[in-house]
Write an enzyme that holds these catalytic residues in place. Structure first.
Site, PDB file in Angstrom:
ATOM      1  N   LEU A  72      34.785  41.250   4.822  1.00  0.00           N
ATOM      2  CA  LEU A  72      34.138  40.284   5.689  1.00  0.00           C
ATOM      3  C   LEU A  72      34.979  39.014   5.722  1.00  0.00           C
ATOM      4  CD1 LEU A  72      30.412  40.607   4.504  1.00  0.00           C
ATOM      5  CD2 LEU A  72      31.496  41.744   6.450  1.00  0.00           C
ATOM      6  N   ASP A  73      35.070  38.382   6.891  1.00  0.00           N
ATOM      7  CA  ASP A  73      35.737  37.089   6.985  1.00  0.00           C
ATOM      8  C   ASP A  73      35.095  36.118   6.006  1.00  0.00           C
ATOM      9  OD1 ASP A  73      37.237  38.148   9.036  1.00  0.00           O
ATOM     10  OD2 ASP A  73      36.103  37.155  10.634  1.00  0.00           O
ATOM     11  N   ARG A  74      35.849  35.099   5.628  1.00  0.00           N
ATOM     12  CA  ARG A  74      35.321  34.090   4.708  1.00  0.00           C
ATOM     13  C   ARG A  74      33.987  33.522   5.211  1.00  0.00           C
ATOM     14  NH1 ARG A  74      37.543  30.422   0.964  1.00  0.00           N
ATOM     15  NH2 ARG A  74      39.639  31.214   1.398  1.00  0.00           N
TER      16      ARG A  74
END
Length: 294
Positions: A132-134
């Site tokens: 997952l993206d930050r």
């Protein structure tokens, strides 16, 4: 040590050990080559055997598929993980927004890899199956061995591994549901940005509009591919970027990150075959944004 066991059936009699490991237990050839070097890596009826040995009906083949302990170099950084599911092969966490999945931690930022090193030790490799993206919160899956990781990787983006997201998007989608199939590639005009383009990699995102209020849409999405920033790019291409997405839309005073949450996961446990359904509730910042939108 995670170990698998196979009792040879009459129909399998006469086959080589390697054939059974590869075709019946789905162990990659490279892993078989490594495991056979261990003292107890592959045994037949309790005794070490060769992969070229032929088997008889009733033989019991055991093979170690767990990782050997090895220092990973990942710095352990304690963090109160929200663990949604854990067994011998799989760990599922509810990742908070603002935490990267992995990366460099010299500045003191805690990544999920650092937090897991503190949770289970620095001698266990980190095998993220989904990333997952930050700025994205929610359900994230990690395997506890290279073998489990490979088994999960093979069912990713199939009906045996379904990921659903919830998003708050600016504007109103023209259709209540549909599939976005615009190819995606790296945007050569901007760093860390992607765009839709005919010569991009194939991508598919299914969406269902749950509700619209105050110029904001609550959308449920399913990924069929795993392109970087896929949901963000696809929704922006429809003219409905995520709220708070300053890269593909605009900064927001109401939320300080792209309003995207990995909400639900349905998968088959790669070794036991158990059907798992795991969910994570909408995080507070998205809940508050939606609640105060009228």
């Amino acid at each position: 040590m995670r170990t698998l066991e196979l009792t040879v059936s009459p129909a399998q009699e006469g086959r080589r050990v390697k054939s059974l490991l590869h075709h019946c237990l789905h162990i990659p050839e490279g892993m078989i080559a490594a495991v056979k070097l261990r003292e107890t890596g592959i045994t037949r009826n309790g005794l070490r055997c060769r992969t070229v040995d032929t088997v008889c009906a009733g033989d019991v083949i055991r093979v170690e598929v767990g990782d050997l302990p090895a220092e990973t170099g990942i710095v352990p950084m304690p963090y109160p993980l929200d663990i949604l599911f854990e067994d011998e092969d799989v760990l599922v966490v509810n990742k908070p927004a603002g935490m990267a999945t992995h990366g460099r931690a010299e500045r003191g930022d805690i990544t999920l890899a650092n937090a897991l090193a503190a949770y289970w030790g620095t001698d266990r490799a980190f095998h993220p199956v989904t990333r997952l993206d930050r700025g994205t919160s929610g359900v994230l899956v990690a395997a506890k061995s290279g073998y489990a990781h490979e088994r999960l990787r093979r069912i990713l983006h199939t009906d045996e591994f379904v990921r659903e997201y919830l998003a708050l998007a600016e504007g109103t989608l023209r259709e209540p549901c549909g599939s976005i199939t615009l190819p995606i590639k790296k945007d050569e005009t901007a760093k860390n940005r992607f765009c839709t383009a005919p010569d991009g990699m194939s991508a598919r995102t299914d969406y269902t509009l749950v509700e619209t209020r105050g110029g904001l849409s609550l959308v449920r999405l399913r990924l069929h591919t795993g392109r970087t920033h896929q949901i963000r790019v696809h929704l922006a291409a429809l003219g409905c970027p995520l709220a708070g997405d300053r890269v593909y839309g605009a900064a927001s005073t109401r939320i300080d990150r792209p309003a995207l949450h990995s909400a639900q996961l349905r998968l088959m446990q790669p070794i036991t075959g158990q059907a798992l359904e795991i969910s994570a509730p909408l995080p507070e910042d998205m809940e508050e944004l939606w609640k105060h939108t009228k």
